[in-house]
Design an enzyme around this catalytic site. Structure first.
Site, PDB file in Angstrom:
ATOM      1  N   TRP A   1      27.812  20.094 -24.731  1.00  0.00           N
ATOM      2  CA  TRP A   1      27.955  19.465 -26.049  1.00  0.00           C
ATOM      3  C   TRP A   1      28.104  17.958 -25.937  1.00  0.00           C
ATOM      4  CZ3 TRP A   1      25.990  21.686 -29.998  1.00  0.00           C
ATOM      5  CH2 TRP A   1      25.878  23.077 -30.002  1.00  0.00           C
TER       6      TRP A   1
ATOM      7  N   ASP B   1      34.551  14.834 -30.758  1.00  0.00           N
ATOM      8  CA  ASP B   1      33.981  16.059 -31.310  1.00  0.00           C
ATOM      9  C   ASP B   1      34.985  17.164 -31.018  1.00  0.00           C
ATOM     10  OD1 ASP B   1      32.679  18.383 -31.904  1.00  0.00           O
ATOM     11  OD2 ASP B   1      31.008  18.089 -30.521  1.00  0.00           O
TER      12      ASP B   1
ATOM     13  N   LYS C   1      34.544  27.532 -36.441  1.00  0.00           N
ATOM     14  CA  LYS C   1      35.340  28.086 -35.347  1.00  0.00           C
ATOM     15  C   LYS C   1      36.728  28.438 -35.904  1.00  0.00           C
ATOM     16  CE  LYS C   1      31.977  26.200 -32.782  1.00  0.00           C
ATOM     17  NZ  LYS C   1      30.897  26.904 -32.116  1.00  0.00           N
TER      18      LYS C   1
END
Lengths: 358, 358
Positions: free
Chosen positions: A102, A171, A195
């Site tokens: 990511w 992030d 999430k």
């Protein structure tokens, strides 16, 4: 059918009481005679949801009025571009820490916009980990430093955040609201909701308002943080239902207590890591100090056994344990709403599977 | 409380049977033991929804394989930028037709990206209307021609679409799927879902695939149509629940028949326009040939009466009739799912209100 234990990495399990409330009022929201899906984003019914959701997030994380809490579309993937478009200007350099898949995506996107220095890189190491502070080589006068607080795919997580001179940008998609943190340490935090927060379709962005002013004037309106700050995320029609669900989830988190949830999250993860550490059959993917409380990743002695593991687990209502297609292995994503009982069921299954197959 | 008659301009009324189905299966989607809000976007449960939704849209509008059907975030407002970013390249000019507030927003955004010619402009006229073909002054070799098929605020709608040499691009946010149209006439069509299609949080984009190839290589990944075409809108996590709702709504449209729905929409609007035309009290906002079937706009003799009208209507469960804050007046948004009975109730109310107050 009874609800299963959902180990999916996102979209992921949500608190059952939030789902039940949404279900109960789906055709008549708050006595309005309309579904929340049908309420105008300019009407008083939705306004109450929107404002409560901002307030709940500010309260849960003790966010000062120097910051704006935004609900934006396009997920973290759009933030990978919006962050440099808004903050990486005037020929400055942005420092990025590479901790895995990511972080790499964020770096790739930033390079399309401006100058990027990868200030530390352990993105391809196995066992997986996040960079240590002593490895980090920051650029003097950098526009910002970007980190990925939890690598959903590799299961590596920052346990503390680096001290930086430049504004720290994170992030936090896969561990936002799983633990308390000091927002004052950050210039900007963003997180896709799917999430710990709610359904897919909205990203929460928390930005120190003064940073937004850097954006070049000719930037498309929807890509400017200033647009959304000035309009309280209501410049255009927001993803109302996703925000409504986040609001229900923040109520649940308030009731549980963020500190308690954090303790519970650590205890849940530890139960699985204990099995890994006491076994020669299973092998944790991440180094011990960086093991994620959200995504527990591990390998079995062979890919064939991993396939069997996923299949047999699924028959016992343990769903979604297959690792990300790019890396294989096993991944148990155990976000806030994942129940303790599901952890115990997995732990028993793991022990039994090891006994049968080693 | 019984459901009200919801005249909101969007988010707006949805088919009750779609809402009931969503409610029924909200905790257990299709026997999976998970909510559709919790299903992985890479799992088989969601894949079936996503693929059916694309197929239903292709079938309803007879879309050939030259086109891709995409589900993107950020609404029409993001499309205002994405269209020129992807299609207005190499120093070309784009022609825009200005028919009102929404066309103006698209024009303003395109001017940030490239050269724009306003090929006809009646954006500020009252009574409101859309340009006629003989007014349109197109640029030879234009990158594309952009129209706004229905102006949600002013209530003006194209009854036929201009013939153009350059690819025709339409913002159909407020009348998409309210009537059949020939996609082959268009290069690109986009529509925020929150009118005829579903909840807020997703825009449907239909693009002739060859047009997407123009995009400059250094464009942010999420802003390139090619990214989403190549990944069937699954490059990142899509707004799964919004797409699931669109899928339920497309099933309902298929059952109703798009041609029947169109007839019904015209009949619904005509009932209100008949009251306006037979009255000296009410005055339609749009010129007769351009009156929208979706957003019926009108004025009363004074703003005070308009305020009374909205208030008294609301007491009779006729909600959301206040015109857009930028223009005032009355607006009845009567999308596909708005029930006939609500139209009759409004018509009776209007007649009675006129009798009492003229």
């Amino acid at each position: 059918m009874a609800r299963v234990y959902n180990f999916c990495a996102g979209p992921a399990v949500l608190p059952e009481e939030a789902l039940l409330e949404a279900q109960m009022e789906l055709l008549d929201f708050n006595g309005s005679g309309m579904s929340v899906l049908e309420c105008s984003h300019r009407g008083k019914e939705y306004a109450a949801v929107h404002d409560e959701c901002v307030a709940n997030l500010k309260k849960l994380l003790k966010i000062s009025d120097d910051y704006a809490v935004l609900f934006l579309q396009g997920g973290a993937s759009t933030q990978f571009a919006m962050v440099p478009i808004n903050l990486l200007v005037n020929g400055q350099t942005a420092d990025y820490l590479n901790s895995g898949a990511w972080a790499s995506k964020a770096i790739k996107e930033a390079k399309l916009i401006g100058k990027v220095n990868v200030a530390a890189d352990c993105g391809k190491e196995i066992p997986t980990r996040v960079p240590s502070e002593k490895e980090m080589k920051f650029t003097p006068g950098a526009a910002y430093v970007h980190i990925t607080s939890n690598e959903t795919i590799s299961g590596a997580q920052y346990k503390s955040f680096p001290k930086t001179e430049a504004p720290l940008v994170a992030d936090m998609s896969s561990d936002f609201l799983s633990r308390p943190f000091d927002m004052n340490q950050f210039g900007l935090v963003y997180a896709g909701a799917q999430k710990n927060l709610g359904p897919a379709g909205v990203a929460v962005v928390i930005i120190r308002k003064d940073l937004a002013g850097r954006v070049p004037a000719n930037t498309p309106t929807m890509l400017k943080y200033t647009t959304h700050i000035e309009n309280n995320s209501l410049y255009n029609t927001p993803p109302c239902f996703a925000i409504y669900m986040i609001n229900l989830v923040t109520r649940w988190i308030q009731k549980m207590g963020l500190e308690n949830l954090y303790k519970q999250n650590r205890a849940k993860a530890q139960k699985i890591y204990d099995v890994l550490d006491s076994s020669k059959f299973y092998k944790a993917t991440a180094v011990k100090e960086c093991r994620s409380d959200m995504n527990v990743t591990f390998r079995l002695p062979s890919e064939q056994l991993e396939e069997m593991f996923v299949k047999e687990a699924s028959q016992q209502k343990l769903k979604g344990l297959k690792g990300h297609r790019s890396v294989g292995g096993i991944r148990a994503s155990i976000y806030n709403a994942f129940p303790l009982k599901g952890i115990d069921t997995l732990v028993s299954f793991m022990k039994e599977f090891e006994k049968k197959n080693s």
